[in-house]
Design a protein around this motif. Structure first.
Motif: not given
Ligand code: ASP
Length: 593
Positions: A133-135, A38-41, A113-119, A546-549
């Motif tokens: 995503r925790p990051e 279970l995940r929260d912020r 955890d597979e965000h890297g696979r999508v653009g 990038t600043i978008r992050e």
């Protein structure tokens, strides 16, 4: 609804009953026992649902990724061998008594955890999922800490947080304005502020003495680089100050910020003149982590029988500079070709080089397509750059602007490619900027903005504007301009002189900035300030690319928002209210009536 955040659970809570609210990060079925992460912020907790608690088990069985649950249960130590010391909550788990589905969720467009696979486009379109995503949470949490720290520091120094208008008149900072049509003044437009520059100066005239604001700024620029059409500045201004005061306060603020938020002690902030920075690093924001330097060889190259070098070396606006890379002699032809292509982006027509194989052998010990043209100066050249066996020396020869940009960028690229960094953080101040820059037709424009004070008298400024310096300063960190500001003009005559030099006639000046000129003659104190780009500061501190992050809802390179689809069409009625009729072509393109 909750007693604890998931990430707060630890061994001290063993045997206590807790209630958690969050999202199903992962669900695993292990031989009749269901495990829910279970995940929260604040983090992730492992929940175990046993078939003995039949109702809870049935609910957990239905739960899918990203369902929103409330779970009540008892904290217990994980059995020996199943502990996960890498996870903050890895020593414990929660044995569920009750599981409640607060909301279901459709299958997300990507697993976290597979965000890297999508653009990035998919991530921006579903930013609310990406932000789970925790990051990403970490970066926005860091951003919040940074703003908080900055506010606390400035409040402590007597700065007042004052808001300035967003619907206003144009504030020139060198970009296009975003315009907002006025309904009540048909045919008239507000401009969104490119910065709060004019209002903060007016606050000084009003006597507030020290102002700050974390302000949104809007600039309609071609978004080549890592820029956003709306971005955030830490904006400040103070009265009865000199450059040293503003630089001192800002430096103390950044120093404290790094200390408290990152536990980093920043080194000294050296001061470098703009001319020196351009000369030695080809850039007004040199990355001082990289030990490479541009060396002038104009005087030597004037003596060679090689027009490509002797031409720019003798031309008033030309430059020939060398860039030595210690130990770079091993670079293959292919790598050199790639760097040649790279400097081409900046307008360089080629990239000449000399490899120093064995200096003791004189010209025989050198390898280079150009060395045959410069035998008469070669020893002096090698001495000047301090060449040693195994080095490569690159050359730029062109208009000074091209050489600076090309070799300046090459220097940064080499630093990155060869990992030449000598320190983690390299801050500095760049000072003594020229007042103006001139385009190819000799037209002058301000290097900062037209309210920047020159360091000379109006008469001197008028007689030779091209060489006048300004009282501006930029703070640079690791090759990024973190912030910039200046001592302002507080004298109406000087302000009029600057407008005049910029070709802004008295009438135009009155129409655009009459309110500022008036204010200047109602008792304006000497004042100055500075603005930091908050997005860039957070990006550097977060180690983001990038600043978008580090912006919750950023826009794309084409200045659109993929999430809301802004900018969007508006109804015919709205346009009518605003007295706006779209041109035929725009109508056809947007389908607007
Ligand atoms: N207004 C300036 C800018 O946005 C900063 C300053 O001069 O204080 O770049």
């Amino acid at each position: 609804m909750r007693s604890h955040y998931c990430g707060q659970l630890n061994e001290t809570l063993v045997d206590q009953t807790v209630s958690l609210c969050g999202w199903v990060h992962r669900r695993r079925d292990h031989g009749g026992v269901i495990f829910l992460d279970l995940r929260d912020r604040d983090g992730i907790a492992q929940v175990v649902v046993d078939p003995d608690t039949a109702e809870a088990f049935a609910t957990a069985d239905r739960a899918r990724s990203e369902f929103v649950l409330r779970i009540t249960g008892r904290v217990r130590l994980r059995p020996e061998g199943t502990q996960n010391p890498k996870m903050p909550t890895g020593l414990i788990e929660v044995l569920a008594k009750e599981v409640e589905v607060l909301n279901t969720a459709a299958t997300p467009p990507f697993q976290l955890d597979e965000h890297g696979r999508v653009g990035e486009e998919v991530r921006l379109k579903h930013r609310y999922i990406d932000l789970r995503r925790p990051e990403m949470i970490e970066k926005l949490r860091l951003r919040s800490r940074i703003s908080h720290n900055v506010r606390a520091f400035l409040e402590g120094q007597g700065f007042l947080d004052i808001e300035t208008p967003v619907l206003t008149r144009a504030t020139p900072e060198g970009a296009r304005d975003y315009l907002v049509p006025s309904r009540t003044h048909p045919g008239s437009f507000f401009a969104l502020p490119q910065s709060p520059q004019l209002f903060k100066q007016l606050l000084m005239v009003a006597g507030f003495d020290r102002y700050y604001q974390i302000a949104k700024c809007f600039r309609d620029e071609d978004l080549r680089a890592d820029r956003q059409p709306e971005f955030t500045q830490i904006d400040l201004e103070a009265s009865f100050v000199s450059e040293d005061d503003i630089m001192g306060i800002s430096e103390a603020m950044i120093r404290q910020l790094f200390q408290e938020v990152l536990d980093v002690e920043l080194p000294e902030f050296p001061r470098m003149t703009w001319a020196d920075a351009m000369h030695r690093f080809g850039s007004d924001k040199p990355d001082l982590r990289i030990p490479l330097m541009l060396v002038d060889v104009d005087d030597l190259m004037q003596q060679v029988d090689f027009q490509v070098f002797s031409g720019p070396a003798s031309a008033a606006d030309g430059r020939v500079a060398a860039l030595k890379v210690p130990g770079g002699g091993g670079m293959s032809r292919k790598v050199i070709d790639e760097y040649t292509k790279f400097v081409g982006i900046y307008g360089a027509k080629g990239l000449a080089w000399i490899k120093v194989n064995d200096r003791a052998k004189g010209i025989e010990g050198l390898q280079s397509p150009i060395v045959k043209f410069m035998e008469n100066v070669i020893e002096e050249l090698l001495d000047r750059v301090g060449a040693e066996d195994g080095d490569i020396i690159f050359f730029g020869a062109d208009k000074a602007r091209v050489v600076n940009e090309a070799l300046g960028a090459l220097r940064v690229k080499l630093g990155e490619d060869l990992n030449l960094y000598t320190q983690a953080w390299a801050p500095l101040w760049v000072v003594d900027f020229p007042m103006f820059e001139s385009d190819d037709n000799g037209r002058l424009s301000p290097l900062h903005h037209p309210f920047t004070s020159p360091s000379c008298s109006p008469e001197e400024l008028k007689s030779n504007p091209a060489v006048a310096l300004s009282r501006a300063y930029d703070m640079v960190l690791n090759g990024t301009e973190l912030g910039g500001g200046s001592i302002r003009i507080h004298d109406q005559a000087m302000q009029s002189t600057v407008f005049e030099i910029l070709g802004i006639g008295a009438e135009e000046a009155r129409e655009k900035f009459g309110f500022l000129l008036d204010a200047l003659h109602y008792g304006a104190p000497p004042h100055g300030g500075l603005a930091f780009g908050l997005d860039r500061l957070v990006m550097l501190m977060a180690g983001a690319r990038t600043i978008r992050e580090v912006i919750a809802f950023p826009k794309t390179q084409s200045a659109g928002c993929l999430l809301t689809d802004a900018p969007g069409e508006v109804s015919a009625d709205q346009l009518k209210d605003l007295n706006i009729r779209l041109r035929q072509k725009a109508k056809a393109e947007t389908g607007n009536e």
